[in-house]
Design a protein around this motif. Structure first.
Motif, PDB file in Angstrom:
ATOM      1  N   VAL A 122      51.242  70.350  76.520  1.00 44.75           N
ATOM      2  CA  VAL A 122      50.128  69.541  76.022  1.00 44.75           C
ATOM      3  C   VAL A 122      48.996  69.581  77.040  1.00 44.75           C
ATOM      4  O   VAL A 122      49.180  69.161  78.186  1.00 44.75           O
ATOM      5  CB  VAL A 122      50.552  68.078  75.786  1.00 44.75           C
ATOM      6  CG1 VAL A 122      49.379  67.272  75.240  1.00 44.75           C
ATOM      7  CG2 VAL A 122      51.744  67.988  74.867  1.00 44.75           C
TER       8      VAL A 122
ATOM      9  N   CYS B 146      48.223  61.351  71.221  1.00 41.74           N
ATOM     10  CA  CYS B 146      49.057  62.543  71.035  1.00 41.74           C
ATOM     11  C   CYS B 146      50.348  62.424  71.847  1.00 41.74           C
ATOM     12  O   CYS B 146      51.435  62.691  71.337  1.00 41.74           O
ATOM     13  CB  CYS B 146      48.262  63.784  71.438  1.00 41.74           C
ATOM     14  SG  CYS B 146      49.208  65.318  71.397  1.00 41.74           S
TER      15      CYS B 146
ATOM     16  N   LEU C  14      54.304  62.268  70.582  1.00 35.05           N
ATOM     17  CA  LEU C  14      55.387  63.121  71.085  1.00 35.05           C
ATOM     18  C   LEU C  14      56.530  62.282  71.646  1.00 35.05           C
ATOM     19  O   LEU C  14      57.700  62.612  71.441  1.00 35.05           O
ATOM     20  CB  LEU C  14      54.851  64.089  72.139  1.00 35.05           C
ATOM     21  CG  LEU C  14      53.933  65.177  71.607  1.00 35.05           C
ATOM     22  CD1 LEU C  14      53.317  65.969  72.756  1.00 35.05           C
ATOM     23  CD2 LEU C  14      54.656  66.107  70.655  1.00 35.05           C
TER      24      LEU C  14
ATOM     25  N   TYR D  43      58.348  67.792  76.293  1.00 33.24           N
ATOM     26  CA  TYR D  43      57.054  68.421  76.507  1.00 33.24           C
ATOM     27  C   TYR D  43      56.676  68.385  77.980  1.00 33.24           C
ATOM     28  O   TYR D  43      57.198  67.598  78.762  1.00 33.24           O
ATOM     29  CB  TYR D  43      55.969  67.749  75.663  1.00 33.24           C
ATOM     30  CG  TYR D  43      55.774  66.283  75.951  1.00 33.24           C
ATOM     31  CD1 TYR D  43      54.859  65.862  76.910  1.00 33.24           C
ATOM     32  CD2 TYR D  43      56.518  65.317  75.281  1.00 33.24           C
ATOM     33  CE1 TYR D  43      54.686  64.516  77.177  1.00 33.24           C
ATOM     34  CE2 TYR D  43      56.346  63.972  75.544  1.00 33.24           C
ATOM     35  CZ  TYR D  43      55.429  63.580  76.498  1.00 33.24           C
ATOM     36  OH  TYR D  43      55.261  62.256  76.763  1.00 33.24           O
TER      37      TYR D  43
ATOM     38  N   ILE E  48      48.210  71.031  71.658  1.00 29.20           N
ATOM     39  CA  ILE E  48      49.671  71.192  71.708  1.00 29.20           C
ATOM     40  C   ILE E  48      49.977  72.669  71.539  1.00 29.20           C
ATOM     41  O   ILE E  48      49.460  73.316  70.624  1.00 29.20           O
ATOM     42  CB  ILE E  48      50.370  70.400  70.592  1.00 29.20           C
ATOM     43  CG1 ILE E  48      50.164  68.902  70.780  1.00 29.20           C
ATOM     44  CG2 ILE E  48      51.869  70.728  70.557  1.00 29.20           C
ATOM     45  CD1 ILE E  48      50.753  68.071  69.652  1.00 29.20           C
TER      46      ILE E  48
END
Length: 116
Positions: free
Chosen positions: A4, A16, A20, A27, A94
């Motif tokens: 990200v 965002c 996630l 991530y 992303i």
């Protein structure tokens, strides 16, 4: 692993990351303002996004308006402007494998993961 491009000062970027977190996706955060992407990394990112360099630029940013707006620029020059001034890069982004999106809306993020 999902990556990200994140700006902690950006509400869309924070949203965002919250998405996630709630989806239990693993991530890695790339703070692109501190860890500025190279020309090769930006070129690769543009391919994953399927965008032209100008489409990744935040064209309402003061830096863009004051220094680049209405100038005839090559793709390479636009990429260099984003490297020199990383605040010009749209966010959040992303990246998953060979695909990427500008993840400003939750429904777009959901659709991205459903398509993967």
């Amino acid at each position: 692993m999902i990556e990200v491009y994140h700006n902690p000062r950006c509400g869309k970027s924070r949203n965002c990351l919250a998405f996630l977190e709630n989806s239990n996706q693993e991530y890695k955060i790339i703070k692109y303002l501190e860890d500025v992407p190279t020309q090769e990394e930006l070129t690769s990112l543009l391919k994953k996004l399927d965008l032209k360099p100008i489409e990744l630029v935040r064209q309402k940013e003061k830096i863009w308006i004051d220094n680049f707006k209405n100038q005839e620029m090559s793709d390479e020059a636009i990429i260099q402007a984003m490297i020199t001034h990383p605040t010009l890069i749209e966010r959040p982004i992303i990246i998953k494998e060979n695909k990427a999106i500008i993840a400003r809306e939750a429904d777009k993020i959901e659709a991205f993961f459903e398509a993967q």
